[in-house]
Scaffold this motif. Structure first.
Motif, PDB file in Angstrom:
ATOM      1  N   ILE A   1       0.866  -1.195   0.000  1.00  0.00           N
ATOM      2  CA  ILE A   1       0.000   0.000   0.000  1.00  0.00           C
ATOM      3  C   ILE A   1       0.897   1.238   0.000  1.00  0.00           C
ATOM      4  CG2 ILE A   1      -1.813   1.255   1.213  1.00  0.00           C
ATOM      5  CD1 ILE A   1      -2.671  -1.386   2.468  1.00  0.00           C
ATOM      6  N   PHE A   2       0.704   2.105  -0.992  1.00  0.00           N
ATOM      7  CA  PHE A   2       1.453   3.362  -1.106  1.00  0.00           C
ATOM      8  C   PHE A   2       0.446   4.507  -0.998  1.00  0.00           C
ATOM      9  CE2 PHE A   2       3.851   0.151  -3.406  1.00  0.00           C
ATOM     10  CZ  PHE A   2       5.128   0.324  -2.905  1.00  0.00           C
ATOM     11  N   TRP A   3       0.662   5.342   0.018  1.00  0.00           N
ATOM     12  CA  TRP A   3      -0.305   6.386   0.351  1.00  0.00           C
ATOM     13  C   TRP A   3       0.327   7.748   0.107  1.00  0.00           C
ATOM     14  CZ3 TRP A   3      -3.679   6.025   5.398  1.00  0.00           C
ATOM     15  CH2 TRP A   3      -4.708   6.971   5.324  1.00  0.00           C
ATOM     16  N   ASP A   4      -0.299   8.535  -0.751  1.00  0.00           N
ATOM     17  CA  ASP A   4       0.124   9.911  -1.023  1.00  0.00           C
ATOM     18  C   ASP A   4      -0.672  10.833  -0.102  1.00  0.00           C
ATOM     19  OD1 ASP A   4       1.116  12.235  -2.045  1.00  0.00           O
ATOM     20  OD2 ASP A   4       0.030  12.119  -3.962  1.00  0.00           O
ATOM     21  N   LEU A   5      -0.102  11.152   1.035  1.00  0.00           N
ATOM     22  CA  LEU A   5      -0.813  11.960   2.033  1.00  0.00           C
ATOM     23  C   LEU A   5      -0.983  13.407   1.585  1.00  0.00           C
ATOM     24  CD1 LEU A   5       0.814  10.626   5.323  1.00  0.00           C
ATOM     25  CD2 LEU A   5      -1.500  10.205   4.510  1.00  0.00           C
ATOM     26  N   ASP A   6      -0.120  13.906   0.711  1.00  0.00           N
ATOM     27  CA  ASP A   6      -0.290  15.273   0.217  1.00  0.00           C
ATOM     28  C   ASP A   6      -1.549  15.400  -0.625  1.00  0.00           C
ATOM     29  OD1 ASP A   6       1.959  16.053   1.489  1.00  0.00           O
ATOM     30  OD2 ASP A   6       3.257  16.035  -0.282  1.00  0.00           O
ATOM     31  N   ASN A   7      -1.869  14.387  -1.386  1.00  0.00           N
ATOM     32  CA  ASN A   7      -3.022  14.451  -2.273  1.00  0.00           C
ATOM     33  C   ASN A   7      -4.287  13.866  -1.652  1.00  0.00           C
ATOM     34  OD1 ASN A   7      -4.650  12.837  -4.642  1.00  0.00           O
ATOM     35  ND2 ASN A   7      -3.868  14.824  -5.364  1.00  0.00           N
TER      36      ASN A   7
ATOM     37  N   HIS B   1      10.007   4.718  -4.886  1.00  0.00           N
ATOM     38  CA  HIS B   1       9.796   3.568  -3.997  1.00  0.00           C
ATOM     39  C   HIS B   1       8.993   2.474  -4.711  1.00  0.00           C
ATOM     40  CE1 HIS B   1       9.152   2.350   0.485  1.00  0.00           C
ATOM     41  NE2 HIS B   1       9.441   1.318  -0.274  1.00  0.00           N
ATOM     42  N   MET B   2       7.987   2.865  -5.465  1.00  0.00           N
ATOM     43  CA  MET B   2       7.177   1.883  -6.188  1.00  0.00           C
ATOM     44  C   MET B   2       7.997   1.161  -7.257  1.00  0.00           C
ATOM     45  SD  MET B   2       3.666   4.134  -6.552  1.00  0.00           S
ATOM     46  CE  MET B   2       2.711   2.880  -7.380  1.00  0.00           C
ATOM     47  N   VAL B   3       8.801   1.908  -7.999  1.00  0.00           N
ATOM     48  CA  VAL B   3       9.635   1.290  -9.034  1.00  0.00           C
ATOM     49  C   VAL B   3      10.670   0.362  -8.412  1.00  0.00           C
ATOM     50  CG1 VAL B   3      11.317   1.774 -10.843  1.00  0.00           C
ATOM     51  CG2 VAL B   3       9.259   3.165 -10.661  1.00  0.00           C
ATOM     52  N   ASP B   4      11.220   0.758  -7.278  1.00  0.00           N
ATOM     53  CA  ASP B   4      12.196  -0.095  -6.597  1.00  0.00           C
ATOM     54  C   ASP B   4      11.563  -1.413  -6.144  1.00  0.00           C
ATOM     55  OD1 ASP B   4      14.863  -0.467  -5.310  1.00  0.00           O
ATOM     56  OD2 ASP B   4      13.662  -0.471  -3.488  1.00  0.00           O
ATOM     57  N   MET B   5      10.340  -1.352  -5.660  1.00  0.00           N
ATOM     58  CA  MET B   5       9.647  -2.582  -5.256  1.00  0.00           C
ATOM     59  C   MET B   5       9.351  -3.474  -6.460  1.00  0.00           C
ATOM     60  SD  MET B   5       9.261  -2.502  -1.947  1.00  0.00           S
ATOM     61  CE  MET B   5       7.859  -3.458  -1.472  1.00  0.00           C
ATOM     62  N   MET B   6       9.034  -2.852  -7.593  1.00  0.00           N
ATOM     63  CA  MET B   6       8.797  -3.642  -8.797  1.00  0.00           C
ATOM     64  C   MET B   6      10.083  -4.288  -9.303  1.00  0.00           C
ATOM     65  SD  MET B   6       5.947  -1.631 -11.068  1.00  0.00           S
ATOM     66  CE  MET B   6       6.713  -0.019 -11.021  1.00  0.00           C
ATOM     67  N   ASP B   7      11.189  -3.558  -9.247  1.00  0.00           N
ATOM     68  CA  ASP B   7      12.461  -4.116  -9.710  1.00  0.00           C
ATOM     69  C   ASP B   7      12.902  -5.301  -8.862  1.00  0.00           C
ATOM     70  OD1 ASP B   7      12.559  -2.250 -11.720  1.00  0.00           O
ATOM     71  OD2 ASP B   7      13.810  -0.830 -10.596  1.00  0.00           O
ATOM     72  N   ARG B   8      12.659  -5.221  -7.582  1.00  0.00           N
ATOM     73  CA  ARG B   8      13.047  -6.324  -6.686  1.00  0.00           C
ATOM     74  C   ARG B   8      12.035  -7.460  -6.654  1.00  0.00           C
ATOM     75  NH1 ARG B   8      15.496  -3.286  -1.272  1.00  0.00           N
ATOM     76  NH2 ARG B   8      17.072  -2.048  -2.367  1.00  0.00           N
ATOM     77  N   ARG B   9      10.877  -7.257  -7.313  1.00  0.00           N
ATOM     78  CA  ARG B   9       9.841  -8.295  -7.414  1.00  0.00           C
ATOM     79  C   ARG B   9       9.384  -8.789  -6.034  1.00  0.00           C
ATOM     80  NH1 ARG B   9      12.212 -12.110 -12.319  1.00  0.00           N
ATOM     81  NH2 ARG B   9      12.310 -10.461 -13.898  1.00  0.00           N
ATOM     82  N   ARG B  10       9.099  -7.847  -5.186  1.00  0.00           N
ATOM     83  CA  ARG B  10       8.665  -8.196  -3.833  1.00  0.00           C
ATOM     84  C   ARG B  10       7.149  -8.223  -3.680  1.00  0.00           C
ATOM     85  NH1 ARG B  10      12.759  -4.987   0.333  1.00  0.00           N
ATOM     86  NH2 ARG B  10      14.661  -6.133  -0.258  1.00  0.00           N
ATOM     87  N   VAL B  11       6.431  -7.660  -4.635  1.00  0.00           N
ATOM     88  CA  VAL B  11       4.972  -7.595  -4.528  1.00  0.00           C
ATOM     89  C   VAL B  11       4.356  -8.070  -5.838  1.00  0.00           C
ATOM     90  CG1 VAL B  11       4.961  -5.730  -2.833  1.00  0.00           C
ATOM     91  CG2 VAL B  11       4.971  -5.179  -5.260  1.00  0.00           C
ATOM     92  N   GLU B  12       3.119  -8.554  -5.723  1.00  0.00           N
ATOM     93  CA  GLU B  12       2.320  -8.935  -6.893  1.00  0.00           C
ATOM     94  C   GLU B  12       1.091  -8.042  -7.075  1.00  0.00           C
ATOM     95  OE1 GLU B  12       4.978 -12.024  -5.885  1.00  0.00           O
ATOM     96  OE2 GLU B  12       3.291 -11.384  -4.626  1.00  0.00           O
ATOM     97  N   CYS B  13       0.766  -7.251  -6.048  1.00  0.00           N
ATOM     98  CA  CYS B  13      -0.385  -6.348  -6.116  1.00  0.00           C
ATOM     99  C   CYS B  13       0.006  -5.017  -5.471  1.00  0.00           C
ATOM    100  CB  CYS B  13      -1.598  -6.959  -5.399  1.00  0.00           C
ATOM    101  SG  CYS B  13      -3.071  -5.917  -5.420  1.00  0.00           S
ATOM    102  N   MET B  14      -0.227  -3.917  -6.202  1.00  0.00           N
ATOM    103  CA  MET B  14       0.130  -2.583  -5.724  1.00  0.00           C
ATOM    104  C   MET B  14      -1.139  -1.770  -5.528  1.00  0.00           C
ATOM    105  SD  MET B  14       3.503  -1.737  -7.995  1.00  0.00           S
ATOM    106  CE  MET B  14       3.998  -0.457  -6.865  1.00  0.00           C
ATOM    107  N   VAL B  15      -1.256  -1.157  -4.346  1.00  0.00           N
ATOM    108  CA  VAL B  15      -2.407  -0.331  -3.992  1.00  0.00           C
ATOM    109  C   VAL B  15      -1.920   1.105  -3.850  1.00  0.00           C
ATOM    110  CG1 VAL B  15      -4.265   0.058  -2.347  1.00  0.00           C
ATOM    111  CG2 VAL B  15      -3.470  -2.270  -2.797  1.00  0.00           C
ATOM    112  N   LEU B  16      -2.527   2.011  -4.595  1.00  0.00           N
ATOM    113  CA  LEU B  16      -2.149   3.421  -4.569  1.00  0.00           C
ATOM    114  C   LEU B  16      -3.318   4.229  -4.029  1.00  0.00           C
ATOM    115  CD1 LEU B  16      -0.165   5.704  -5.291  1.00  0.00           C
ATOM    116  CD2 LEU B  16      -1.204   5.740  -7.570  1.00  0.00           C
ATOM    117  N   VAL B  17      -3.066   4.990  -2.968  1.00  0.00           N
ATOM    118  CA  VAL B  17      -4.074   5.871  -2.372  1.00  0.00           C
ATOM    119  C   VAL B  17      -3.771   7.280  -2.832  1.00  0.00           C
ATOM    120  CG1 VAL B  17      -5.210   6.611  -0.248  1.00  0.00           C
ATOM    121  CG2 VAL B  17      -4.194   4.326  -0.389  1.00  0.00           C
ATOM    122  N   SER B  18      -4.405   7.681  -3.934  1.00  0.00           N
ATOM    123  CA  SER B  18      -4.154   8.996  -4.500  1.00  0.00           C
ATOM    124  C   SER B  18      -5.135   9.239  -5.640  1.00  0.00           C
ATOM    125  CB  SER B  18      -2.713   9.109  -5.010  1.00  0.00           C
ATOM    126  OG  SER B  18      -2.491  10.366  -5.596  1.00  0.00           O
TER     127      SER B  18
END
Length: 448
Positions: free
Chosen positions: A60-66, A235-252
């Protein structure tokens, strides 16, 4: 009857003792608690192995500014968000990015609530308003009929105790620190839950502390424009490159994250967006989209099951569908062209005519020049061949004279016995060729 029952009881006890002696693993299994593993059964038929159900790792990636939780309590919002996204898999990472303004800013809803609380406190102190239910302290259990007295009690007693506990833990080292943390963990948790509704935060409305308590990793960036967006994208691209997640949740609701979501879909990752804009650019690109109201009311958790079912069906259809691979197709076409060229260059008529001419040349040979199939045919031909042997012929002629004389005298038994004895003696030496020569000689004499 009693004797029979006693005998049966004695027999059963002896059998049990023998089983215990022969099977020591039963005693070990009683004394030790083994976890039952699927597919393992040492005393019975092996059960079929259960397929391992692998769940997706969710981040879960949360954009608190938006998208800050302005109109809802931060802690409750974060907990319900995590519970809703847990339907897509195991929530491994929860990250929130914002600058200093997001943490110091107080929403308009919170300001209005604080003004109303001040007015109520003044009316309670004057005696104009009386509360129907007293204010309950969730740490010690005392009741108060005035909110100001309740807040002062909490600050003077429980807040000071909390400060003392934290100072003891910070000053301790090693095992002593571990013991103090274990000793005060329940009291500190109870204090935090009670202070969330009683004490007013000194800065902002407690956004960072609430999210940290809910399990989020809160990161503060510089006050430059788009600083939080850039940090969140990296941070999201780094997680994709390392293949640590299969589902990405964006709060924005920020459309700047469209490229990141497209990149995630190209890498075969599932994407979910949480925002209030129904027809936003992010929700059009993502696989699923929810609003804050759906998450807080629990609708997102119910809809997540249907979304996961669609993902499974899509994966099955994707495995079955044909995909164009230019390299593989090029190799296949090159191989077909080579086969066609080779077949065009081959002279099939010459090959067929050569084979036929060779067979005709072999068939034109005489029968005595043909190759024999083996040793058996040559030996049979040798046996059938006629040979002239003068000694054998003289013996046959003398034998015929004796037979003629004895037939005239009528002694047939002697003739037969003599024939048998002579035949037995000469059986090994007589051949088919000798018999043929004797027959010819007899026939010539009879004719003469």
């Amino acid at each position: 009857m009693v004797v029979l029952l006693k005998f049966c009881e004695l027999f059963c006890t002896t059998q049990l003792r023998m089983l215990r002696i022969l099977d020591p693993f039963t005693l070990l299994s009683r004394s030790c608690h083994f976890e039952s593993k699927p597919g393992f059964n040492s005393w019975g038929p092996t059960s079929p192995l259960r397929p391992k159900i692998t769940k997706n790792n969710v981040a879960i990636f949360w954009d608190l500014d938006n998208k800050p939780p302005n109109s809802f309590p931060p802690y409750n919002t974060a907990v319900k968000l995590k519970a809703a996204m847990a339907s897509f898999g195991v929530v491994r990472y929860m990250v929130a990015y914002a600058n200093h303004h997001a943490f110091t800013h107080v929403p308009q809803v919170v300001r209005e609530q604080r003004k109303e609380r001040k007015i109520l406190n003044q009316l309670e102190n004057r005696g104009v308003i009386k509360t129907v239910e007293p204010y309950l302290c969730r740490v010690c259990g005392r009741n108060f009929y005035s909110n100001e007295k309740f807040v002062n009690h909490f600050k003077q007693i429980h807040e000071r105790e909390q400060i003392k506990r934290l100072n003891q833990i910070e000053s301790a080292r090693g095992k002593m620190r571990v013991k103090l943390v274990a000793k005060y963990s329940m009291k500190m948790e109870k204090y935090k839950n009670a202070a969330r509704d009683i004490l007013t935060p000194k800065v902002g409305y407690g956004l960072a502390d609430e999210l940290k308590q809910a399990g989020f990793w809160v990161r503060t960036v510089s006050n430059k424009s788009q600083a939080a967006d850039v940090a969140l994208k990296n941070h999201m691209v780094d997680m994709m490159d390392r293949r640590r997640v299969e589902c990405m949740v964006l709060v924005s609701d920020d459309s700047d994250f469209v490229d990141v979501l497209k990149e995630a879909k190209l890498r075969c990752l599932k994407t979910v967006v949480v925002g209030d804009v129904n027809d936003g650019a992010l929700k059009r690109v993502a696989d699923a989209g929810f609003s804050w109201s759906e998450i807080l009311m629990g609708k997102a958790k119910k809809q997540a099951e249907s979304v996961v079912g669609k993902w499974k069906d899509h994966d099955i259809l994707k495995r079955l569908e044909w995909t164009y691979n230019p390299e593989v197709e090029k190799k296949v076409y090159d191989l077909e062209d080579e086969v066609v060229e080779e077949t065009q260059n081959v002279d099939f008529e010459g090959i067929v005519s050569g084979v036929v001419d060779g067979n005709i040349q072999e068939d034109n040979k005489a029968w005595w020049e043909l190759d024999s199939d083996g040793d058996v045919s040559s030996q049979s031909l040798k046996r059938l061949e006629w040979r002239y042997n003068p000694e054998v012929k003289n013996n046959v002629c003398s034998f015929e004279d004796e037979v003629a004389e004895e037939t005239e005298n009528g002694d047939f038994e002697g003739i037969v016995s003599g024939v048998d004895e002579d035949y037995m003696q000469k059986e090994d030496s007589i051949t088919w060729s000798d018999l043929g020569s004797n027959v010819d000689a007899v026939s010539s004499q009879s004719s003469g």
